[in-house]
Design an enzyme around this catalytic site. Structure first.
Site, short mmCIF file in Angstrom:
data_model
loop_
_atom_site.label_atom_id
_atom_site.label_comp_id
_atom_site.label_asym_id
_atom_site.label_seq_id
_atom_site.Cartn_x
_atom_site.Cartn_y
_atom_site.Cartn_z
N HIS A 44 0.82 -1.21 0.00
CA HIS A 44 0.00 0.00 0.00
C HIS A 44 0.86 1.27 0.00
O HIS A 44 0.34 2.37 0.10
CB HIS A 44 -0.87 -0.06 1.26
CG HIS A 44 -2.08 0.77 1.22
ND1 HIS A 44 -2.32 1.78 2.11
CD2 HIS A 44 -3.14 0.77 0.39
CE1 HIS A 44 -3.47 2.35 1.85
NE2 HIS A 44 -4.00 1.75 0.81
N LYS A 58 3.33 4.38 -1.13
CA LYS A 58 3.37 5.29 -2.28
C LYS A 58 4.62 6.13 -2.15
O LYS A 58 4.69 6.99 -1.27
CB LYS A 58 2.15 6.23 -2.28
CG LYS A 58 0.78 5.55 -2.42
CD LYS A 58 0.12 5.34 -1.09
CE LYS A 58 -1.36 5.06 -1.27
NZ LYS A 58 -1.91 3.83 -0.92
N ASP A 111 17.23 9.92 -8.10
CA ASP A 111 18.68 10.13 -7.94
C ASP A 111 19.13 10.11 -6.47
O ASP A 111 20.11 10.77 -6.11
CB ASP A 111 19.11 11.46 -8.57
CG ASP A 111 19.12 11.37 -10.09
OD1 ASP A 111 19.17 10.24 -10.61
OD2 ASP A 111 19.07 12.43 -10.74
N HIS A 169 -9.13 11.76 0.52
CA HIS A 169 -8.35 10.53 0.47
C HIS A 169 -7.08 10.64 1.29
O HIS A 169 -6.34 9.68 1.47
CB HIS A 169 -8.03 10.19 -1.00
CG HIS A 169 -7.45 8.83 -1.20
ND1 HIS A 169 -6.10 8.59 -1.31
CD2 HIS A 169 -8.04 7.62 -1.28
CE1 HIS A 169 -5.89 7.29 -1.48
NE2 HIS A 169 -7.04 6.68 -1.44
N LYS A 181 -4.28 10.98 4.22
CA LYS A 181 -4.06 10.30 5.50
C LYS A 181 -2.99 11.09 6.25
O LYS A 181 -1.81 11.04 5.90
CB LYS A 181 -3.55 8.86 5.27
CG LYS A 181 -4.38 8.03 4.29
CD LYS A 181 -3.70 7.89 2.97
CE LYS A 181 -4.33 6.93 2.00
NZ LYS A 181 -5.72 6.75 1.95
N ASP A 207 -0.04 17.70 18.54
CA ASP A 207 0.76 18.87 18.95
C ASP A 207 1.61 19.32 17.75
O ASP A 207 1.05 19.72 16.75
CB ASP A 207 1.59 18.56 20.20
CG ASP A 207 0.66 18.25 21.39
OD1 ASP A 207 -0.49 18.71 21.37
OD2 ASP A 207 1.08 17.51 22.30
O1 LIG Z 1 -6.15 2.20 -0.32
P1 LIG Z 1 -5.97 3.68 -0.45
O2 LIG Z 1 -6.19 4.38 0.82
O3 LIG Z 1 -4.71 4.06 -1.15
O4 LIG Z 1 -7.12 4.13 -1.42
C1 LIG Z 1 -7.30 3.54 -2.65
C2 LIG Z 1 -8.68 3.01 -2.67
O5 LIG Z 1 -8.70 1.72 -2.14
C3 LIG Z 1 -9.25 3.03 -4.01
O6 LIG Z 1 -10.55 2.58 -3.96
#
Ligand SMILES: O=P(O)(O)OC[C@H](O)CO
Length: 385
Positions: free
Chosen positions: A114, A116, A121, A296, A298, A303
């Site tokens: 999951h 990203k 470089d 979307h 997160k 603090d």
């Molecule tokens: O899993 P996430 O939080 O990257 O969100 C992507 C969703 O699952 C797409 O539906």
């Protein structure tokens, strides 16, 4: 915990990039300037204008002689068609998939990458919650349909993100577990340093085997003095996180949650998470449902401490996923994160306890149903351990 824990590093530069029209051009520009190496790890990537432009940039970098490696999740990349895959491969881009779906793997198909991240470089990293889909960005479309953030990082911390990628890249082929002695890791969660300029840390989760990402969150919430602001699209926090939030609110900390409204791509998850509302509201937690666009992002602010990245801090993510967040203690970045969350809360609808108690019957039924289903599946999975 099995894996090594990354230490804090000072002397980094962070920039909070809000929404695809801000972060995608910056990421593409970095890839265009790559001289030696590009690594990209994504959960969600599918055909569309966003991925076409991204693939163009990767192909151009590879054609100039840069080493380009992409690690995509085997489920999240199902929507990436043959044409784009072939373009990448013919240009010499190295492609690997994490845990491709297979009927023989049974429940192990639930394990997903999951994370990203993009590192160019070994000097510039982009980390956060985006995927490569038209919901996050399309050239010339503003605003994007989904509200998301990425962070650009320059400085010593970039080496840790590169290392995280490299280990997973190897593990995808040999299924080797992490080897603690090979990483600059600590055995225990490091103490929080005083807030300083450019202070940051990589926190991660490796399914059930390693979860310093959530231990660090719980520790921060337990020690919160003034505020805990948490944004996530999929609010199914574990009991430890819920308990920490409840205790913080009861001792007078400003606890606010920024969650999704009906504008969500997974309605059942929203209904299942709403079963936690009454108890949180009674404890004094303020809950905002973000309406204008699908939220979307997160991100958590406790603090001055910020944690931002791929992790939704929900019990599904933490059971099965590889996750990675950037933690920071940096006054300027804290202010940017606070302003972003504040803007989100201002444009959201706040849910009061009275309004919640007066909700119609059909909503109650949906919440009961999905909440019950969520709990039942989690109990079944727990029994298998
Ligand atoms: O899993 P996430 O939080 O990257 O969100 C992507 C969703 O699952 C797409 O539906």
């Amino acid at each position: 915990m099995m894996g090594p824990i990354f230490p804090w590093r000072s002397g980094n530069r962070f920039a909070l990039l809000i929404d695809g029209p801000c972060f995608f051009p910056a990421m593409l520009e970095a890839i265009a300037a790559a001289e030696r190496e590009v690594v990209l790890e994504l959960y969600l990537i599918e055909d569309g204008r966003c991925s076409e432009v991204l693939v163009d940039a990767l192909v151009t970098a590879a054609s100039r002689g840069a080493e380009v490696r992409c690690l995509f999740d085997g489920f999240g990349a199902l929507g990436l068609g043959r044409a784009l895959r072939q373009r990448l491969e013919s240009a010499g881009v190295q492609l690997r998939y994490y845990n491709p779906l297979s009927w023989r793997r049974g429940l192990r198909n639930l394990y997903r990458d999951h994370r990203k991240l993009l590192v160019v470089d070994r000097r510039l990293a982009f980390v956060g919650g985006t995927g490569s889909t038209d919901d996050f960005w399309q050239p010339d479309e503003e605003p994007s349909r989904w509200h998301e953030v990425m962070v650009s990082i320059a400085g010593p911390l970039v080496a840790h993100w590169q290392l995280l990628f490299d280990y997973q890249w190897l593990a995808c082929v040999s299924r080797r577990p992490w080897k603690p002695e090979e990483a600059p890791g600590l055995a225990h969660l490091p103490p929080l340093p005083p807030s300083g300029e450019g202070m940051g840390r990589l926190a991660y989760a490796d399914a059930r085997q390693h979860k310093d990402i959530v231990q660090s969150l719980v520790r921060s919430i337990r020690r919160a003095k003034h505020r805990v602001w948490l944004a996530t699209p999929y609010f199914l926090p574990s009991w430890k996180v819920r308990r920490a939030l409840l205790h913080a609110a009861r001792r007078g900390v400003d606890v606010q949650l920024l969650l999704t409204s009906r504008n969500t791509d997974h309605k059942p998850v929203r209904y299942a998470g709403q079963r936690y509302y009454p108890r949180l509201l009674r404890a004094g937690v303020r809950i905002h449902e973000h309406g204008p666009r699908f939220l979307h992002l997160k991100m958590v602010l406790v603090d001055d401490w910020v944690s931002v990245g791929s992790c939704n801090f929900d019990h599904w993510n933490l059971r099965f996923n590889l996750e990675a967040n950037l933690e920071t203690l940096d006054a300027e970045f804290t202010a940017a994160a606070a302003a972003c969350l504040q803007a989100g809360m201002t444009s959201a609808q706040e849910i009061s306890l009275e309004a919640w108690r007066a909700r119609p019957l059909r909503k109650r039924i949906r919440q009961r149903l999905w909440g019950w289903l969520d709990r039942m599946v989690v109990n079944l999975l727990d029994r298998r351990r």
